[in-house]
Design an enzyme around this catalytic site. Structure first.
Site, PDB file in Angstrom:
ATOM      1  N   SER A  13     -10.884  23.395 -39.091  1.00  0.00           N
ATOM      2  CA  SER A  13     -11.851  22.990 -38.067  1.00  0.00           C
ATOM      3  C   SER A  13     -13.284  23.037 -38.609  1.00  0.00           C
ATOM      4  CB  SER A  13     -11.710  23.850 -36.807  1.00  0.00           C
ATOM      5  OG  SER A  13     -12.060  25.182 -37.048  1.00  0.00           O
ATOM      6  N   ASN A  14     -13.571  23.961 -39.524  1.00  0.00           N
ATOM      7  CA  ASN A  14     -14.902  23.967 -40.157  1.00  0.00           C
ATOM      8  C   ASN A  14     -15.083  22.739 -41.048  1.00  0.00           C
ATOM      9  OD1 ASN A  14     -16.652  26.433 -39.595  1.00  0.00           O
ATOM     10  ND2 ASN A  14     -14.649  27.376 -39.889  1.00  0.00           N
ATOM     11  N   MET A  90      -7.823  30.946 -48.056  1.00  0.00           N
ATOM     12  CA  MET A  90      -7.371  32.341 -47.987  1.00  0.00           C
ATOM     13  C   MET A  90      -6.802  32.835 -49.321  1.00  0.00           C
ATOM     14  SD  MET A  90      -8.313  32.982 -44.992  1.00  0.00           S
ATOM     15  CE  MET A  90      -7.560  34.518 -44.477  1.00  0.00           C
ATOM     16  N   LEU A  93     -10.386  35.023 -55.387  1.00  0.00           N
ATOM     17  CA  LEU A  93     -10.675  34.253 -56.599  1.00  0.00           C
ATOM     18  C   LEU A  93     -11.059  35.174 -57.758  1.00  0.00           C
ATOM     19  CD1 LEU A  93     -12.709  31.576 -54.659  1.00  0.00           C
ATOM     20  CD2 LEU A  93     -10.430  31.259 -55.658  1.00  0.00           C
ATOM     21  N   ASN A 107     -19.101  30.128 -48.874  1.00  0.00           N
ATOM     22  CA  ASN A 107     -17.986  30.566 -48.040  1.00  0.00           C
ATOM     23  C   ASN A 107     -18.524  30.866 -46.638  1.00  0.00           C
ATOM     24  OD1 ASN A 107     -15.326  31.570 -47.431  1.00  0.00           O
ATOM     25  ND2 ASN A 107     -16.132  33.650 -47.612  1.00  0.00           N
ATOM     26  N   HIS A 109     -17.655  33.532 -43.517  1.00  0.00           N
ATOM     27  CA  HIS A 109     -16.870  34.719 -43.194  1.00  0.00           C
ATOM     28  C   HIS A 109     -17.137  35.071 -41.731  1.00  0.00           C
ATOM     29  CE1 HIS A 109     -14.665  38.395 -43.896  1.00  0.00           C
ATOM     30  NE2 HIS A 109     -15.618  39.056 -43.269  1.00  0.00           N
ATOM     31  N   ASP A 145     -16.344  38.560 -50.215  1.00  0.00           N
ATOM     32  CA  ASP A 145     -17.199  38.522 -49.025  1.00  0.00           C
ATOM     33  C   ASP A 145     -18.566  39.169 -49.250  1.00  0.00           C
ATOM     34  OD1 ASP A 145     -15.181  37.199 -47.660  1.00  0.00           O
ATOM     35  OD2 ASP A 145     -14.280  39.053 -46.948  1.00  0.00           O
TER      36      ASP A 145
HETATM   37  C1  GRF Z   1     -12.760  30.737 -39.883  1.00  0.00           C
HETATM   38  O1  GRF Z   1     -12.836  31.721 -38.894  1.00  0.00           O
HETATM   39  C2  GRF Z   1     -13.477  31.201 -41.117  1.00  0.00           C
HETATM   40  O2  GRF Z   1     -14.574  32.000 -40.850  1.00  0.00           O
HETATM   41  C3  GRF Z   1     -12.412  32.017 -41.800  1.00  0.00           C
HETATM   42  O3  GRF Z   1     -11.224  31.306 -41.570  1.00  0.00           O
HETATM   43  C4  GRF Z   1     -11.339  30.537 -40.380  1.00  0.00           C
HETATM   44  C5  GRF Z   1     -11.063  29.122 -40.778  1.00  0.00           C
HETATM   45  O4  GRF Z   1     -10.889  28.271 -39.697  1.00  0.00           O
HETATM   46  N1  GRF Z   1     -12.750  32.228 -43.179  1.00  0.00           N
HETATM   47  P1  GRF Z   1     -10.749  26.706 -39.939  1.00  0.00           P
HETATM   48  O5  GRF Z   1      -9.579  26.482 -40.903  1.00  0.00           O
HETATM   49  O6  GRF Z   1     -12.020  26.159 -40.488  1.00  0.00           O
HETATM   50  O7  GRF Z   1     -10.428  26.137 -38.595  1.00  0.00           O
END
Ligand code: GRF
Length: 211
Positions: A13-14, A90, A93, A107, A109, A145
Site C-alpha cells: 500500500s505504501n 521484511m 540486510l 525505509n 518504520h 531501523d
Molecule cells: C508498513 O506498516 C510499514 O511501515 C512496515 O510494513 C508495512 C507495509 O505495508 N514496514 P504495505 O506493504 O506498504 O502496505
C-alpha cells in the site's frame, strides 16, 4: 527523470501511494521497478497493472543472507536506480548491501524511532502506555531501523486502541509521509550531513495527525 526501485514483501500500500504521488504531483522521478522476495506479494499485481516492471528474488532459494543480498543487488542494479525504497520489505540486510546504497536507500518504520525498532511496534507502544505513536522515514544504515531520519508523523494513541486500530491509523499517515519523503529526495530537497537530514527549503519534516 530519477529512477526509483521499490522493494516489497506484502500488500504494497505504501508502494501504491508513492506511485500515485509520483504521477499526480508530476515528480521528476518514477518507480521503474518493484522487487519482492515473495512471489505472492499482493503489491506485485498492483505494480504490473500500472505497467511497472516486477521481479521476484526469493530469499529461500539462497544458502545465506550474503548470497541473497548479492542476487538482490544485481537485480536492483539492472534498473539503475537513483533511489531504493524499502516499503514493507521484511528482510534484514547485510552491512555490505546497505553500504552499497548508502544515502540512496530509504525505509519506513511504523514507530517514532528510535523507540520500538523491530517488530510488533503498535502492540509495544500500547503496552508501554504511549500517548503518541507514528511512523518514521529514514535512510538505511547497517543497524536495523536506525539511520538518518528524513521525516516523522505522529498519531494519537486513543483509549480503547488495540494493535489493529492503531496500525490502521499509523498506516494512513504512512501513505502521506512516505510519498512526501520520496518526493523530496527526487526533487533534490534533502541534505544529509553528519547523520542529520535537513530539508533545503526548511519544510517541516514532522507532522501531527488529528485524532
Ligand atoms: C508498513 O506498516 C510499514 O511501515 C512496515 O510494513 C508495512 C507495509 O505495508 N514496514 P504495505 O506493504 O506498504 O502496505
Amino acid at each position: 527523470m530519477k529512477r526509483i526501485v521499490v522493494l516489497i514483501s506484502g500488500q504494497g500500500s505504501n508502494l501504491d501511494a508513492i506511485v500515485r504521488a509520483s504521477m499526480d504531483q508530476d515528480w521528476p522521478g518514477r518507480v521503474v521497478a518493484v522487487i519482492s522476495n515473495k512471489a505472492q506479494a499482493r503489491g506485485l499485481a498492483g505494480a504490473q497493472a500500472r505497467g511497472i516492471a516486477t521481479e521476484v528474488v526469493d530469499h529461500k532459494a539462497f544458502a545465506d543472507r550474503t548470497a541473497f543480498d548479492a542476487a538482490l543487488a544485481e537485480t536492483i542494479d539492472r534498473h539503475a536506480p537513483d533511489l531504493v525504497v524499502l516499503a514493507g520489505f521484511m528482510r534484514i540486510l547485510t552491512p555490505g548491501f546497505v553500504g552499497r546504497y548508502e544515502g540512496r536507500m530509504m525505509n519506513i518504520h511504523p514507530s517514532l524511532l528510535p523507540a520500538f525498532t523491530g517488530l510488533h511496534t503498535h502492540r509495544r507502544a500500547i503496552e508501554a502506555g504511549c500517548k503518541l505513536a507514528g511512523a518514521t522515514v529514514h535512510f538505511v544504515s547497517a543497524e536495523l531501523d536506525h539511520g538518518p531520519i528524513v521525516a516523522q508523523a505522529a498519531v494519537p494513541v486513543l483509549a480503547g486502541d488495540d494493535e489493529q486500530s492503531l496500525a490502521r491509523r499509523v498506516l494512513a499517515v504512512e501513505h502521506v509521509l512516505y510519498p512526501r519523503a520520496v518526493g523530496w529526495f527526487v526533487q533534490g530537497k534533502l541534505a544529509l550531513s553528519g547523520g542529520n537530514v535537513a530539508h533545503v527549503d526548511g519544510a517541516p519534516q514532522w507532522w501531527m495527525a488529528d485524532a
